[in-house]
Motif scaffolding. Structure first.
Motif, PDB file in Angstrom:
ATOM      1  N   LEU A  16     117.791 111.478  -1.742  1.00 32.47           N
ATOM      2  CA  LEU A  16     118.061 112.904  -1.910  1.00 32.47           C
ATOM      3  C   LEU A  16     118.289 113.547  -0.549  1.00 32.47           C
ATOM      4  CD1 LEU A  16     115.150 113.733  -4.391  1.00 32.47           C
ATOM      5  CD2 LEU A  16     117.456 112.931  -4.952  1.00 32.47           C
ATOM      6  N   MET A  17     119.273 114.415  -0.454  1.00 29.31           N
ATOM      7  CA  MET A  17     119.559 115.108   0.796  1.00 29.31           C
ATOM      8  C   MET A  17     120.398 116.347   0.496  1.00 29.31           C
ATOM      9  SD  MET A  17     122.627 112.761   2.439  1.00 29.31           S
ATOM     10  CE  MET A  17     123.097 114.040   3.615  1.00 29.31           C
ATOM     11  N   SER A  18     120.557 117.179   1.501  1.00 31.40           N
ATOM     12  CA  SER A  18     121.550 118.230   1.407  1.00 31.40           C
ATOM     13  C   SER A  18     122.664 117.876   2.385  1.00 31.40           C
ATOM     14  CB  SER A  18     120.933 119.596   1.714  1.00 31.40           C
ATOM     15  OG  SER A  18     121.868 120.624   1.436  1.00 31.40           O
ATOM     16  N   THR A  19     123.502 118.817   2.693  1.00 30.62           N
ATOM     17  CA  THR A  19     124.565 118.602   3.669  1.00 30.62           C
ATOM     18  C   THR A  19     124.670 119.861   4.501  1.00 30.62           C
ATOM     19  OG1 THR A  19     126.896 117.941   3.973  1.00 30.62           O
ATOM     20  CG2 THR A  19     126.413 119.416   2.133  1.00 30.62           C
ATOM     21  N   ASN A  20     125.053 119.709   5.759  1.00 29.83           N
ATOM     22  CA  ASN A  20     125.178 120.888   6.611  1.00 29.83           C
ATOM     23  C   ASN A  20     126.387 121.728   6.240  1.00 29.83           C
ATOM     24  OD1 ASN A  20     124.049 118.848   9.313  1.00 29.83           O
ATOM     25  ND2 ASN A  20     122.826 120.300   8.149  1.00 29.83           N
ATOM     26  N   ALA A  21     127.399 121.076   5.672  1.00 30.76           N
ATOM     27  CA  ALA A  21     128.594 121.801   5.221  1.00 30.76           C
ATOM     28  C   ALA A  21     129.412 120.886   4.315  1.00 30.76           C
ATOM     29  CB  ALA A  21     129.444 122.253   6.411  1.00 30.76           C
ATOM     30  N   ILE A  22     130.205 121.504   3.464  1.00 26.05           N
ATOM     31  CA  ILE A  22     131.137 120.768   2.613  1.00 26.05           C
ATOM     32  C   ILE A  22     132.446 121.544   2.587  1.00 26.05           C
ATOM     33  CG2 ILE A  22     130.243 121.880   0.519  1.00 26.05           C
ATOM     34  CD1 ILE A  22     131.013 119.312  -1.008  1.00 26.05           C
ATOM     35  N   THR A  23     133.555 120.851   2.727  1.00 27.31           N
ATOM     36  CA  THR A  23     134.849 121.523   2.696  1.00 27.31           C
ATOM     37  C   THR A  23     135.351 121.666   1.264  1.00 27.31           C
ATOM     38  OG1 THR A  23     136.234 119.538   2.824  1.00 27.31           O
ATOM     39  CG2 THR A  23     135.393 120.428   4.907  1.00 27.31           C
ATOM     40  N   ILE A  24     136.262 122.570   1.078  1.00 25.37           N
ATOM     41  CA  ILE A  24     136.883 122.731  -0.241  1.00 25.37           C
ATOM     42  C   ILE A  24     137.602 121.448  -0.641  1.00 25.37           C
ATOM     43  CG2 ILE A  24     138.636 124.010  -1.546  1.00 25.37           C
ATOM     44  CD1 ILE A  24     137.925 126.478   0.111  1.00 25.37           C
ATOM     45  N   ASP A  25     138.062 120.688   0.340  1.00 26.27           N
ATOM     46  CA  ASP A  25     138.726 119.410   0.068  1.00 26.27           C
ATOM     47  C   ASP A  25     137.748 118.292  -0.275  1.00 26.27           C
ATOM     48  OD1 ASP A  25     141.322 120.285   0.327  1.00 26.27           O
ATOM     49  OD2 ASP A  25     141.467 119.780   2.457  1.00 26.27           O
ATOM     50  N   GLY A  26     136.431 118.564  -0.181  1.00 22.76           N
ATOM     51  CA  GLY A  26     135.446 117.571  -0.595  1.00 22.76           C
ATOM     52  C   GLY A  26     134.894 116.679   0.502  1.00 22.76           C
ATOM     53  N   GLU A  27     135.039 117.087   1.757  1.00 22.52           N
ATOM     54  CA  GLU A  27     134.478 116.324   2.871  1.00 22.52           C
ATOM     55  C   GLU A  27     133.084 116.860   3.207  1.00 22.52           C
ATOM     56  OE1 GLU A  27     138.330 115.543   5.634  1.00 22.52           O
ATOM     57  OE2 GLU A  27     138.002 117.574   4.871  1.00 22.52           O
ATOM     58  N   LEU A  28     132.156 115.952   3.526  1.00 21.32           N
ATOM     59  CA  LEU A  28     130.802 116.328   3.902  1.00 21.32           C
ATOM     60  C   LEU A  28     130.659 116.256   5.417  1.00 21.32           C
ATOM     61  CD1 LEU A  28     128.819 114.169   1.297  1.00 21.32           C
ATOM     62  CD2 LEU A  28     129.671 116.512   1.008  1.00 21.32           C
ATOM     63  N   VAL A  29     129.997 117.250   5.997  1.00 24.06           N
ATOM     64  CA  VAL A  29     129.770 117.277   7.440  1.00 24.06           C
ATOM     65  C   VAL A  29     128.269 117.379   7.696  1.00 24.06           C
ATOM     66  CG1 VAL A  29     130.113 118.558   9.586  1.00 24.06           C
ATOM     67  CG2 VAL A  29     131.998 118.309   7.967  1.00 24.06           C
ATOM     68  N   ASN A  30     127.741 116.452   8.496  1.00 31.17           N
ATOM     69  CA  ASN A  30     126.315 116.433   8.785  1.00 31.17           C
ATOM     70  C   ASN A  30     126.041 116.134  10.251  1.00 31.17           C
ATOM     71  OD1 ASN A  30     124.581 116.686   6.196  1.00 31.17           O
ATOM     72  ND2 ASN A  30     126.292 115.363   5.602  1.00 31.17           N
ATOM     73  N   ILE A  31     125.054 116.837  10.797  1.00 39.74           N
ATOM     74  CA  ILE A  31     124.550 116.593  12.144  1.00 39.74           C
ATOM     75  C   ILE A  31     123.107 116.131  12.010  1.00 39.74           C
ATOM     76  CG2 ILE A  31     123.933 117.647  14.350  1.00 39.74           C
ATOM     77  CD1 ILE A  31     126.220 119.599  13.968  1.00 39.74           C
ATOM     78  N   ASP A  32     122.739 115.085  12.740  1.00 41.39           N
ATOM     79  CA  ASP A  32     121.395 114.526  12.613  1.00 41.39           C
ATOM     80  C   ASP A  32     120.779 114.271  13.974  1.00 41.39           C
ATOM     81  OD1 ASP A  32     119.648 114.066  10.556  1.00 41.39           O
ATOM     82  OD2 ASP A  32     120.198 111.992  10.242  1.00 41.39           O
ATOM     83  N   GLY A  33     119.471 114.354  14.017  1.00 47.03           N
ATOM     84  CA  GLY A  33     118.744 114.086  15.247  1.00 47.03           C
ATOM     85  C   GLY A  33     118.428 112.614  15.413  1.00 47.03           C
ATOM     86  N   ARG A  34     117.578 112.077  14.538  1.00 44.87           N
ATOM     87  CA  ARG A  34     117.208 110.658  14.601  1.00 44.87           C
ATOM     88  C   ARG A  34     118.250 109.753  13.948  1.00 44.87           C
ATOM     89  NH1 ARG A  34     112.073 109.352  16.118  1.00 44.87           N
ATOM     90  NH2 ARG A  34     110.611 111.074  16.414  1.00 44.87           N
ATOM     91  N   GLY A  35     118.976 110.282  12.975  1.00 48.02           N
ATOM     92  CA  GLY A  35     120.029 109.497  12.343  1.00 48.02           C
ATOM     93  C   GLY A  35     119.630 108.839  11.042  1.00 48.02           C
TER      94      GLY A  35
END
Length: 213
Positions: free
Chosen positions: A100-119
């Motif tokens: 389970l997770m969220s995402t930092n952003a999602i585009t209308i085109d369906g791409e997920l964008v995430n920034i992580d510290g430890r990875g």
């Protein structure tokens, strides 16, 4: 008519269609409570479940529901007391049935964008767990990839820095990402998920509420 809800429904339908072209599934719920119940029902009895750091999943009560379930096997990485225990739990996370997770952003085109510290969060998004459930408020929708990256850097990252107790990065002082290399930075891993290599492994639960950072 609630014009915002109607707008969210139509926008979600577009995103869900675009997710399908990227080998990902999508579904829309008007409330976090409805989404929580649907997610719990999708995980069969005896399933192992774990999660990455997510205020969305926490605030909607999803994590507590998993921990208190008598039919799911929940793995909580925050129980680690030593670095070695933490490494072992990270390894066990990759073998879970559901992540389970969220995402930092999602585009209308369906791409997920995430920034992580430890990875560890983006690592499980990329590979390992059999199923990944991405829970996302409609406040995280961005019109394009460039806007999604800017959202992740300028809105999500500073809020997450405060959440984990950091105090001295440039963005916390100015409110704007400085592309810094501060020792306190959590912007170590930038991951763009443009497509799932395994059809249907990633499922995005869009919610018509403002959730998370």
């Amino acid at each position: 008519m609630d014009f915002r809800k109607e707008t969210y429904r139509k926008l979600a339908a577009t995103i869900i269609h675009n997710l399908e072209t990227r080998n990902m599934d999508g579904v829309y719920f008007e409330t976090a409570e409805e989404a929580k119940e649907a997610i719990l029902q999708e995980m069969p009895d005896g399933s192992s479940v774990t999660w990455g750091g997510s205020m969305t999943c926490q605030d909607m009560g999803l994590l507590d529901a998993c921990l208190n379930s008598d039919r799911l096997k929940a793995l909580d990485r925050t129980t680690a007391r030593t670095p070695e225990e933490q490494r072992r739990l990270y390894a066990e996370q990759t073998l879970c049935d559901y992540f389970l997770m969220s995402t930092n952003a999602i585009t209308i085109d369906g791409e997920l964008v995430n920034i992580d510290g430890r990875g560890n969060r983006v690592a499980c998004l990329i590979t390992g767990p059999s199923h990944v459930f991405v829970v996302c408020g409609m406040n995280k929708v961005a019109p394009d990839l460039d806007s999604a990256i800017k959202r992740a850097r300028n809105l999500a990252a500073p809020a997450n820095l405060l959440r984990v107790g950091r105090t001295s990065t440039p963005c916390l002082k100015t409110g704007r990402c400085a592309n810094c290399l501060s020792q306190e930075s959590v912007c170590n891993q930038f991951v763009i998920t443009r497509r799932s290599g395994v059809k249907g492994r990633i499922k995005v639960f869009l919610i018509g509420e403002d959730l998370g950072f």
